[in-house]
Write a protein that holds these residues in place. Structure first.
Motif, mmCIF file in Angstrom:
data_model
loop_
_atom_site.group_PDB
_atom_site.id
_atom_site.type_symbol
_atom_site.label_atom_id
_atom_site.label_comp_id
_atom_site.label_asym_id
_atom_site.label_seq_id
_atom_site.Cartn_x
_atom_site.Cartn_y
_atom_site.Cartn_z
ATOM 1 N N ASN A 6 -42.613 -95.293 29.297
ATOM 2 C CA ASN A 6 -41.688 -95.384 27.866
ATOM 3 C C ASN A 6 -42.514 -96.416 26.869
ATOM 4 O O ASN A 6 -42.820 -95.910 25.824
ATOM 5 N N THR B 290 -48.674 -93.812 21.855
ATOM 6 C CA THR B 290 -48.445 -92.460 21.709
ATOM 7 C C THR B 290 -47.613 -92.199 20.144
ATOM 8 O O THR B 290 -48.410 -91.421 19.451
ATOM 9 N N GLY B 291 -46.689 -92.905 20.043
ATOM 10 C CA GLY B 291 -46.097 -92.859 18.822
ATOM 11 C C GLY B 291 -46.913 -93.282 17.283
ATOM 12 O O GLY B 291 -46.931 -92.417 16.526
ATOM 13 N N THR C 137 -42.056 -90.512 19.436
ATOM 14 C CA THR C 137 -42.571 -89.916 20.491
ATOM 15 C C THR C 137 -42.660 -88.227 20.422
ATOM 16 O O THR C 137 -43.073 -87.664 21.186
ATOM 17 N N ASP C 138 -41.916 -87.814 19.358
ATOM 18 C CA ASP C 138 -41.642 -86.419 19.215
ATOM 19 C C ASP C 138 -42.570 -86.016 18.004
ATOM 20 O O ASP C 138 -42.236 -86.090 16.958
ATOM 21 N N GLU D 195 -45.842 -94.700 25.623
ATOM 22 C CA GLU D 195 -45.013 -93.560 24.805
ATOM 23 C C GLU D 195 -44.686 -93.880 23.450
ATOM 24 O O GLU D 195 -45.270 -93.186 22.371
ATOM 25 N N VAL D 196 -44.070 -94.970 23.261
ATOM 26 C CA VAL D 196 -43.558 -95.399 21.996
ATOM 27 C C VAL D 196 -44.547 -96.072 21.184
ATOM 28 O O VAL D 196 -44.829 -95.690 20.128
#
Length: 257
Positions: A107, A114-115, A62-63, A110-111
């Motif tokens: 969450n 978006t990941g 996610t970063d 996102e993982v």
């Protein structure tokens, strides 16, 4: 036959049940492997086990900055990047939509979604510089139909399908192929152990007895398909979806009385 000699493969969630199977198989076929994930101890242990041509990078998918660093690390260590496997994922504990907390929803999306998006975005320039390559997104049979009590996970995997097809259209002229694998019930801790906050694992809800092939899948079943899709043998395949579920989605294999 070593299909990936002199190629570099980055696998997210690379030390988990399916991920470690993928990493070992790519390495056995001659690839340089980058084991990406958040479990530092297991990731380093796997890299040490494989030895030459293997390295671990800590990656929270996610970063965005961590993604860019992981891709740069692969290029610095091995001279390029040829294959990205977006394998990292998390599941939600079963709950009806009305009882699902927004934080849980956020969450999972996102993982899982978006990941995957950030992986495609971050790896594309490196794949383009390598003259093309392959991206394989690991989705789920839950991305092909509704499943009660797993709304966040289902939604994330449905969205990965659309993202995959869009990326395939955008990147095909750069000789970058993008495909999706939809595993069914695979015997890994992801399935056989409860998700955080859950009382029972997903495997408890899916007896393989009615499947056309009456067993749980093994990580190697998925790995063999992945190796094909990532290789030059699949050079004319992009934007496609591959289901590997032992016939789960076909419905029960009824036997005569």
């Amino acid at each position: 036959m070593s299909r990936f000699t002199d190629q570099t493969v980055l696998v997210t969630g690379g030390s988990g049940g399916q991920g470690a199977s993928h990493v070992r198989a790519f390495h056995a076929e001659g690839a340089n492997v980058v084991i990406a994930g958040i479990d530092v101890e297991r990731g380093l242990a796997l890299a040490q086990e494989l030895g030459e041509r293997a390295r671990f990078v800590r990656l929270d998918v996610t970063d965005q900055a961590a993604w860019q660093a992981a891709v740069a690390d692969a290029q610095d260590a091995f001279g390029g990047l040829n294959v990205l496997v977006n394998n990292a994922g998390v599941q939600n504990p079963p709950a009806p939509i009305e009882d699902t907390e927004k934080a849980r929803w956020d969450n999972i999306l996102e993982v899982n979604l978006t990941g995957t998006f950030l992986g495609i975005q971050s790896a594309t320039p490196a794949l383009r510089r390598a003259g093309g390559g392959s991206i394989v997104n690991i989705a789920s049979t839950m991305g092909l139909g509704g499943t009660a009590f797993y709304a966040p996970y289902v939604a994330s995997k449905w969205a990965v399908r659309g993202l995959t097809q869009t990326a395939a259209l955008e990147l095909g002229r750069d000789r970058i192929r993008v495909n999706t694998i939809h595993p069914g019930v695979i015997a890994t801790p992801f399935i056989t152990e409860p998700a955080a906050g859950a009382a029972a694992p997903i495997a408890d809800f899916y007896s393989p007895d009615p499947f056309a092939i009456p067993r749980l899948g093994e990580p190697a079943d998925v790995t063999r398909l992945l190796l094909f899709l990532a290789s030059a043998d699949a050079s004319f395949i992009t934007g496609s979806e591959y289901v590997i579920d032992g016939g789960l989605l076909l419905g029960p294999a009824l036997q005569p009385a």
